[in-house]
Write a protein that holds these residues in place. Sequence first.
Motif, mmCIF file in Angstrom:
data_model
loop_
_atom_site.group_PDB
_atom_site.id
_atom_site.type_symbol
_atom_site.label_atom_id
_atom_site.label_comp_id
_atom_site.label_asym_id
_atom_site.label_seq_id
_atom_site.Cartn_x
_atom_site.Cartn_y
_atom_site.Cartn_z
ATOM 1 N N GLY A 144 102.452 20.638 -2.461
ATOM 2 C CA GLY A 144 101.705 21.608 -3.255
ATOM 3 C C GLY A 144 101.451 21.177 -4.677
ATOM 4 N N SER A 145 101.939 20.024 -5.036
ATOM 5 C CA SER A 145 101.738 19.593 -6.423
ATOM 6 C C SER A 145 100.672 18.517 -6.469
ATOM 7 C CB SER A 145 103.039 19.042 -6.993
ATOM 8 O OG SER A 145 103.371 17.833 -6.354
ATOM 9 N N MET A 146 100.231 18.240 -7.671
ATOM 10 C CA MET A 146 99.301 17.135 -7.865
ATOM 11 C C MET A 146 99.861 16.245 -8.953
ATOM 12 S SD MET A 146 95.677 18.958 -7.623
ATOM 13 C CE MET A 146 96.397 20.303 -8.460
ATOM 14 N N LYS A 147 99.778 14.975 -8.700
ATOM 15 C CA LYS A 147 100.326 14.030 -9.664
ATOM 16 C C LYS A 147 99.177 13.278 -10.317
ATOM 17 C CE LYS A 147 104.691 14.547 -8.311
ATOM 18 N NZ LYS A 147 104.736 15.958 -7.964
ATOM 19 N N VAL A 148 99.282 13.129 -11.622
ATOM 20 C CA VAL A 148 98.276 12.374 -12.365
ATOM 21 C C VAL A 148 98.906 11.053 -12.739
ATOM 22 C CG1 VAL A 148 96.809 12.351 -14.391
ATOM 23 C CG2 VAL A 148 97.323 14.514 -13.263
ATOM 24 N N TYR A 149 98.220 9.972 -12.380
ATOM 25 C CA TYR A 149 98.733 8.644 -12.671
ATOM 26 C C TYR A 149 97.784 7.936 -13.623
ATOM 27 C CZ TYR A 149 101.723 9.350 -8.614
ATOM 28 O OH TYR A 149 102.644 9.838 -7.734
ATOM 29 N N GLN B 104 106.756 2.665 -15.286
ATOM 30 C CA GLN B 104 107.846 3.607 -15.533
ATOM 31 C C GLN B 104 107.319 4.890 -16.156
ATOM 32 O OE1 GLN B 104 107.388 0.358 -16.207
ATOM 33 N NE2 GLN B 104 108.995 -0.132 -17.694
ATOM 34 N N ALA B 105 106.176 4.806 -16.787
ATOM 35 C CA ALA B 105 105.649 6.004 -17.443
ATOM 36 C C ALA B 105 104.880 6.890 -16.474
ATOM 37 C CB ALA B 105 104.725 5.596 -18.592
ATOM 38 N N ASN B 106 104.769 6.469 -15.249
ATOM 39 C CA ASN B 106 103.997 7.247 -14.285
ATOM 40 C C ASN B 106 104.914 8.070 -13.403
ATOM 41 O OD1 ASN B 106 101.112 6.817 -14.479
ATOM 42 N ND2 ASN B 106 101.653 4.668 -14.322
ATOM 43 N N PRO B 107 104.550 9.188 -12.900
ATOM 44 C CA PRO B 107 103.284 9.880 -13.123
ATOM 45 C C PRO B 107 103.225 10.521 -14.497
ATOM 46 C CG PRO B 107 104.672 11.222 -11.745
ATOM 47 C CD PRO B 107 105.410 9.939 -11.958
#
Lengths: 317, 698
Positions: free
Chosen positions: A83-88, A95-98
């Motif tokens: 149910g979530s959305m990840k922004v990459y 390491q800073a992602n997502p």
Amino acid sequence: MPVFKTPFNGYSVRFSPFYESRLAVATAQNFGILGNGRVHVIDLASSGPVINELIAFDTADGVYDVAWSESHDSVLVAAVADGSMKVYDTALPPQANPVRSLKEHAREVHGLDYNPTRRDSFLSASWDDSVKLWTLDRPASLRTFREHAYCVYSVAWNPKHADVFASASGDCTVRIWDVREPGSTMIIPGHEHEILSCDWNKYDECLIATASVDKSIKIWDVRNYRVPVSVLNGHGYAVRKIKFSPHRRNLLVSCSYDMTVCLWDFMVEDALVGRYDHHTEFAVGVDLSVLVDGLMASTGWDELVYVWQQGMDPRAA
Amino acid sequence: MATTQSPSPNSNDDKPQAVSEVVQQANQVQQDVRPEATKQGVPASVFVNSEPIREDQVSNAVKFLSHPKVRGSPVIYRRSFLEKKGLTKEEIDEAFRRVPDPSPSSQPASLSQDGQANSLSSVQTQAPIQTPQPLPAAPTGIVSSGRVARRQFQWYHAVSAVGLLAASGCGTALLIKKVIIPKLKLWVRKVVLEEDNVYAKKIDAKPSLAEEAAAAAKAAAAAASDVAKASQEMLNSKNEERRRFEEFMNLMDAQVQEMKSMSNSIRKLEGQANSSGRAFSDHDDHRASASSTKQSYANGNVDLNVQPGRTSTLPASAEPPHPKSFMEKMEMIQRGEKPSNIREVNDMPPNPNQQLSNPRITPRTKPWEAQNGPRQVLQSQTSAEGLNQNGVDSGLNYLVDDESSTPWWQRKNVRITEIENEDEVKAAGSYGVKTNEQPSVQRTWVPPQPPPVAMPEAAEAIRRPKSAPKETAMQEQLADEQSAARPSEVTDELQRITKMFSTAGKLNKVSSYQVALKVFKTRDTFYLRVRTFQHDFVPRDPKAKPKKLKYPQFYDPYGPRPPPSDKIVELADCISALSPEERGQIGPTLMERLRHPKMQTITVEGMELGSQGGAGAGAAKTEEKKEKTTFDVKLEKFDAAAKIKVIKEVRAFTNLGLKEAKDLVEKAPVMLKQGVTKEEASDIMERIKATGGVAVME
């Protein structure tokens, strides 16, 4: 034509709107039933028919869809089954992602679409019967569109009118919305079975195509939506995804559970123009490149991603 | 769920509906959306349906919504059902307004007017849930509710009356039970008590007992009749109600039944008894959790086809064959086991406030935005110059002069789409033709012109089979499956193609074909050549020697057949020995005998054999005839007076012309007919005798 093998079952593939040779692939473990997911960003090597993986991001649950940002060349959004959305952001170190996790949907997020004209907002379609509107700079959704009575499988922005979009749902209807309106503006009861995908014609903003479990693809004109403009039959099983060509007025590509990717020209009497049956499992994702005419990619549950030029054999090496 | 504009979908719809209700109630039924839209400041958009409200659809919807079973289902399913039937939003809203149902858009005011009836208890339980929601819409809601409440009075009257009747019936039943039982008990006790000392007072006691019994019986009978009446009335009213909606529901039920029976029969036919196949009765639920919750949806409304998509079973050949490992995984998960390859992944953003990196590239305009139309797109693709027509569109560089820099995915072959099916060759051909011409939509397939010089190398090679090094080299390359030389060969060929494009200058079908011909040589498009040019020209292998065919010994037009029997052989000999005129008589004679048109072939045979047979052995034939059953009829003489009659008779027998018959008769004694049976010969003799001639049988 090169092939890219993903460790998990493929679910969606999208070309980048900035780089001609870049694609994002959404994959999910165990066919997306239960398990992890992974987003691959792959690149077509110019030296030969090889595909390289630039970077891959793991997720806790399967990734059902992925969309490139139209404003930032290195940003992509992944729709995850929890149910979530990840922004990459591929320009940042891994390491800073997502960069963001946007969780508002109660059920799986099945479809994503980024606004190609306004370039700042994107929509998410979820199995909790709602569609949400987001922008990258806000952590919460701007709008929620809740009118469908069943899972919303896909959303598509209108290529000409930046505020209009369509959503295809398992309640057998396609709804056309305007973000300026509170509710849907049109309801097209297109099929007798679930509608899995919809897409707008890029050159005629009133034509919309819908793909359904009843193995047909119907083209509708919103000005006269009681009767379809054209019905494309030819798939042996449910049609999973369709995409209108960004370069040709009449061309659209579809992929289906009969393991084929078909090319259609709906203005012709015999509409089926091409058929590629390179997949050995359900073909679930297909995309046409906006930057390179004729370049297409597909992925399926056989864990392979093919990229080929229209007219060539995808399995030819 | 944070930041949603409305607490529920219904009130989300209700606000504009409340506004529009007032508007629409002021005007008549034929209402466009446009006034409303313009009121809200939106120009008449194409994406809004501007059909007027269809009254028949609305009335059907009202009937549907008034059904008690429908009333029990959630509003969203009712709306979804009507939407699937093709009603527009306005029509659905109109129907909802007309039906007095306890949806939030209706009236807190009228609900408070409800009576004590039991049957309305279900309504009442819904009402308190929904009263808080309409409160924001209260001002307009109450206005409309006042108007609508009056109409609903009658409904509620009827319903409350029914309810009262039911209550009274139940009450009386209860009361009577409560009364009768004690009375009976008392009576029984009395009887028991009095039986002890009854015998003395029996005669006296009896009448009183009997009176009491009679009274009790009367009371009981009266009460029973009351109950019966009450229940009768209840039944009648219920039947009336039921009959009203019977039509509509029957239709729906019939449809549902049809679909169910269809699906059942289909399933039986297919014989698919996958246990986990059941989980995929509808399409996309691959997640175990999803399927379980959706089962609960299904159990909600079983009778009516109100749910969206759930009961719609697929047409024939329904389920795509899921991969085996998929079914295994599903079963495993349904049993509760977790697949072993799942890891714990933390995919939360390490820094939720992380700034996105600055975009390095400006967004490109889309092809459909950049050009005025598709024409330029196609031109730029296939034009000789290969340049993009607009400066803005930097992404469409295909056949640039600098070939080495274009990556493999940008090099396009000619616009012949490859297809697996050979049936679609024509479609591919048409497609290719179309895109090379000016991009007007062509509906009819224009057959492409044949290439002028089909394949110079092949033609040469055929002429000179030994000296065709280029061709053989090509063929060797085609035959080989080596991977090393291929990419470079591909690139070479494609470079040549692009050069041809750049030098072609004029865009016409011929050049495309020439290019295609070159293209065929590349390994990748070997299949293309075979498929696309199957109808045109496929050169044969010039090295192959011409086949030497074997011919049979002699020409036998009738094919192999068993050797003829002796009788046939003799017949054949006889016939072959005939003179040509006689052979000409075989056909008609046989025709007369057999009345079979097929036998005419024998005349042909006779003619044919005549060329071979020659005019020999006539004597042999006559000898044979005399030995066997055939006879001849000879005309000896005739009366001069009867000459004409005789001639007529002879003509009848022999089918000769007048002159020929005359000559024949004058030559008498002469053979009239040969090869006839005894009966016929005698018959002929009789007739000639009758006419005045003399015939002899031999």
